[in-house]
Write an enzyme that holds these catalytic residues in place. Structure first.
Site, PDB file in Angstrom:
ATOM      1  N   PHE A 141      -1.628  -1.146  -4.104  1.00  0.00           N
ATOM      2  CA  PHE A 141      -2.835  -0.404  -3.732  1.00  0.00           C
ATOM      3  C   PHE A 141      -2.477   1.067  -3.527  1.00  0.00           C
ATOM      4  O   PHE A 141      -1.606   1.388  -2.720  1.00  0.00           O
ATOM      5  CB  PHE A 141      -3.447  -0.944  -2.430  1.00  0.00           C
ATOM      6  CG  PHE A 141      -3.713  -2.424  -2.438  1.00  0.00           C
ATOM      7  CD1 PHE A 141      -4.228  -3.053  -3.555  1.00  0.00           C
ATOM      8  CD2 PHE A 141      -3.459  -3.201  -1.309  1.00  0.00           C
ATOM      9  CE1 PHE A 141      -4.481  -4.417  -3.559  1.00  0.00           C
ATOM     10  CE2 PHE A 141      -3.708  -4.562  -1.291  1.00  0.00           C
ATOM     11  CZ  PHE A 141      -4.216  -5.177  -2.424  1.00  0.00           C
ATOM     12  N   HIS A 168       0.850  -1.196   0.000  1.00  0.00           N
ATOM     13  CA  HIS A 168       0.000   0.000   0.000  1.00  0.00           C
ATOM     14  C   HIS A 168       0.882   1.240   0.000  1.00  0.00           C
ATOM     15  O   HIS A 168       1.840   1.330   0.768  1.00  0.00           O
ATOM     16  CB  HIS A 168      -0.899   0.005   1.235  1.00  0.00           C
ATOM     17  CG  HIS A 168      -1.737   1.246   1.370  1.00  0.00           C
ATOM     18  ND1 HIS A 168      -1.644   2.095   2.446  1.00  0.00           N
ATOM     19  CD2 HIS A 168      -2.675   1.781   0.548  1.00  0.00           C
ATOM     20  CE1 HIS A 168      -2.496   3.101   2.283  1.00  0.00           C
ATOM     21  NE2 HIS A 168      -3.130   2.927   1.144  1.00  0.00           N
ATOM     22  N   SER A 169       0.589   2.185  -0.891  1.00  0.00           N
ATOM     23  CA  SER A 169       1.280   3.474  -0.930  1.00  0.00           C
ATOM     24  C   SER A 169       2.789   3.269  -1.106  1.00  0.00           C
ATOM     25  O   SER A 169       3.221   2.598  -2.045  1.00  0.00           O
ATOM     26  CB  SER A 169       0.949   4.252   0.352  1.00  0.00           C
ATOM     27  OG  SER A 169       1.400   5.570   0.291  1.00  0.00           O
ATOM     28  N   LEU A 170       3.607   3.807  -0.189  1.00  0.00           N
ATOM     29  CA  LEU A 170       5.067   3.673  -0.304  1.00  0.00           C
ATOM     30  C   LEU A 170       5.497   2.211  -0.246  1.00  0.00           C
ATOM     31  O   LEU A 170       6.509   1.827  -0.847  1.00  0.00           O
ATOM     32  CB  LEU A 170       5.754   4.473   0.811  1.00  0.00           C
ATOM     33  CG  LEU A 170       7.280   4.490   0.805  1.00  0.00           C
ATOM     34  CD1 LEU A 170       7.830   5.178  -0.443  1.00  0.00           C
ATOM     35  CD2 LEU A 170       7.822   5.164   2.059  1.00  0.00           C
ATOM     36  N   SER A 187       4.220  -0.242  -1.754  1.00  0.00           N
ATOM     37  CA  SER A 187       4.211  -0.822  -3.109  1.00  0.00           C
ATOM     38  C   SER A 187       5.477  -0.443  -3.865  1.00  0.00           C
ATOM     39  O   SER A 187       6.005  -1.238  -4.635  1.00  0.00           O
ATOM     40  CB  SER A 187       2.974  -0.347  -3.874  1.00  0.00           C
ATOM     41  OG  SER A 187       3.015   1.052  -4.072  1.00  0.00           O
TER      42      SER A 187
END
Length: 675
Positions: free
Chosen positions: A468, A338-340, A342
């Protein structure tokens, strides 16, 4: 069975009626609970029916002297029966108290029932047994806190909480104060008891969080958010994979959180930051230091090394521990970020080395003479020069030797010019392809991950990578990557899905970096109930209707104008007939003259677009459908858009669909618009 199924009482107590006065005594059926502490507030949570039965069985076997450990909650927690403790297996968490519960009283604050201690419950049960057997009620007992419990009759039992008094001399228990309800047996209290999770685990997914210690708008940890994601997956499996579950083809997917934030901020960097942080707006500055700065830490070669080492080592540790606890597991492993998180995973994956066994097989495959010669025969057959197989077999030519051949060598072997040219062209094309692949790999290592770090290797090959709300596209662009080669794929992972909410301010697309010359929309994720959200259908319907009205109005005006200008004034009948024919012809040609198609977002069917090999030739970018309330104001729901994935049924269903598709298992009913 799923954690989302309706609660059911323990088996033996399901039909147990309240005993009549003077009736036969029936022993109470216990249920096991654990104490969950959140913000200094205690909450007693029941184990699933499955786990409670297993704990009761171990307790009844009299094995507590040996400190037996019972796995619960799908194997993610162990219960130490003798110590009455619930301990997390895969991550660090406060130890929870465990109780074997039979008697409960209603709490003061939230009206939820709280279990009595095991020893006092035994006293209550003994008094209840005597009262039922002898039909003697109005029994009065004193709790360990010197509070009074009165058993009036089987249906009315009261716990008196003493009123705060200024008289310190009064030390005897009293019946004054607000009475609280007392209940016997878990079947008589309002509590949801989940049935439990399927024992069979089909796939393992590691989930890496983004910036900061909190992962959603309620400031919950990655463990709590992944728990939600797992619970949603259980309900989606029950709703969309029912046939496969009935045929015992599907168990469940296990999701395990990977935490790197605590390791990064335990390096002493917080102390260094504290010294240079201004004293004003203290809470905001602390929030920035604890969250936003994680992005800058990752772009620092020193702290980037700490982060990638932590993520890789933690995933390897969890994988090894999971296999130790589940030796029968034969499924695959996927990763999600998720976010960073990923971006961290993307950089790790771009720097993985291909399976050494495959490389060794390619390099040493020619050592087996028979296999090598057979492979050469296949190549010659493909080139339609199989009549020279005997010549190559006589010269003991394997694949490796074939690719070292020159025109002179082939000429000396007596191969004519035509076949010789075919073989040389084949060798040349294959060599160029290998050089291109090697060049592409070198470019990816330097361009796709420019942060200077020694990227560790994972102990497994991920099946699919799910991102995500991911900023991967933005970071690659900032690093100077203008285009991703369509032939590029992650070395050890063949699947890649970039999933985002349309209002997520952190999310960026990937596909336009692969196909920069073509404008096209991301794939719209179908709603988990099998249709588009109503407000989107209404919006598209109105757009279509306005386009149709516009086309019809313009067409009618154009035909009328043509009829007016071209028709002769006092004309013969034949002339007017001709004008009418022209007008009709103009009307028929009108739609083809200047077609006005609806906008791209309105189109139902997306044309097939080649987006390269990053996801095995399949689409990469998938956009969620916003909720009706979110469509009123994009800015208001931007933050929620970035944190919505943990409880998004549509996201979870896509993850499950793609995972089970690799095993040849499909949804009960294909969703409209899905790939």
């Amino acid at each position: 069975m799923s954690a989302q199924e309706p609660p059911r009482p323990p088996p033996a107590a399901a039909e147990a009626p309240e005993p009549e006065p003077g009736g036969r005594y029936e022993a109470v059926v216990p249920h096991w609970f654990y104490c969950k502490v959140t913000d200094t507030r205690e909450r007693w949570v029941p184990f699933s029916a499955q786990d409670s039965e297993r704990l009761e069985e171990a307790h009844g076997a009299g094995t507590e002297q040996d400190d037996v450990v019972v796995p619960t909650s799908g194997g993610r927690y162990d219960v130490r029966l003798r110590a009455r403790q619930r301990v997390a297996v895969y991550w660090e968490e406060e130890v929870s108290e465990v109780r074997r519960c039979t008697w409960f009283y209603k709490g003061d604050k939230d009206n939820k029932f709280i279990p009595y201690s095991e020893s006092f419950s035994e006293e209550l049960e003994e008094a209840y047994m005597i009262a039922v057997t002898l039909d003697e009620w109005k029994k009065k007992l004193e709790s360990p806190n010197r509070e009074v419990i009165i058993l009036h009759n089987p249906k009315l039992m009261v716990h008196y909480h003493p009123v705060a008094s200024s008289d310190d001399w009064v030390s005897t228990p009293t019946e004054q104060g607000r009475p609280r309800t007392v209940k016997r047996g878990v079947e008589n209290i309002a509590v949801e008891i989940p049935n439990g999770e399927p024992l069979q685990i089909d796939h393992l997914v590691f989930v890496v969080h983004g910036i900061g210690p909190a992962c959603d708008i309620r400031f919950r940890s990655i463990v709590q958010c992944v728990n939600d994601f797992r619970n949603v997956s259980l309900s989606m499996l029950q709703a969309h994979f029912r046939k496969a579950q009935e045929q015992q083809q599907v168990g469940r997917v296990e999701f395990l959180p990977v935490n790197w934030h605590s390791s990064l901020h335990s390096t002493g960097v917080d102390v260094d930051l504290e010294r240079i942080t201004l004293p004003s707006i203290n809470r905001l500055r602390h929030f920035i230091n604890d969250t936003i700065l994680d992005v800058f830490f990752y772009n620092s070669s020193t702290y980037c090394q700490t982060i990638v080492d932590t993520v890789a080592s933690e995933m390897n540790r969890l994988h090894q521990l999971f296999l130790q606890r589940n030796p029968q597991f034969k499924g695959g492993v996927s990763i999600a970020g998720h976010s960073l998180g990923s971006l961290i995973l993307f950089d790790l994956l771009t720097n993985q080395k291909a399976d050494p066994e495959e490389d060794e097989h390619c390099a040493q495959g020619s050592r087996t003479s028979t296999g090598g010669i057979e492979e050469v025969k296949e190549i010659l057959k493909k080139l339609e020069v199989s009549e020279y197989c005997d010549v190559f077999e006589k010269e003991k030519m394997d694949r490796q030797a074939l690719f070292l051949c020159t025109e002179k060598n082939l000429k000396e072997m007596g191969i004519p010019l035509g076949p010789r040219m075919k073989i040389l062209h084949y060798i040349s094309s294959k060599t160029e392809m290998k050089q291109h692949r090697d060049c592409l790999m070198n470019k990816s290592e330097h361009a796709l991950s420019q942060v200077s770090a020694n990227y560790p290797q994972l102990n497994y090959k991920p099946t699919i990578f799910f991102a995500f709300g991911s900023p991967i596209g933005m970071f690659l662009t900032v690093r100077g990557v203008k285009r991703i080669d369509p032939n590029y794929s992650l070395p050890t992972c063949k699947g890649f899905f970039n999933i985002f909410h349309p209002f997520d301010p952190v999310a960026y697309r990937i596909e336009p970096m692969i196909v920069p010359d073509l404008e096209f929309e991301p794939m719209l994720l179908p709603h988990h109930k099998g249709r588009k959200r109503m407000h989107l259908e209404l919006k598209e319907g109105l757009t279509r209707m306005s386009v149709d009205l516009k086309n019809n109005l313009l067409g009618s005006l154009r035909v009328a104008w043509q009829s007016f200008t071209r028709a002769p004034v006092p004309a013969l009948e034949a002339g007017s007939t001709e004008a009418e024919a022209e007008a009709e012809a103009g009307m028929e040609k009108q739609p083809d003259t200047k077609p006005e198609e609806p906008p791209t977002a309105v189109k139902e069917e997306t044309p097939l677009i080649n987006v390269g090999r990053l996801n095995g030739g399949n689409r990469i970018d998938y956009v969620l459908q916003e909720k009706p309330i979110e469509s009123f104001n994009e800015y208001l729901f931007a933050l929620q858009g970035h944190l919505c994935y943990w409880e998004s049924e549509d996201t979870v269903l896509l993850v499950l669909k793609e995972i089970y598709q690799t095993q040849g298992i499909t949804l009960d009913q294909p969703l409209p618009g899905s790939q």
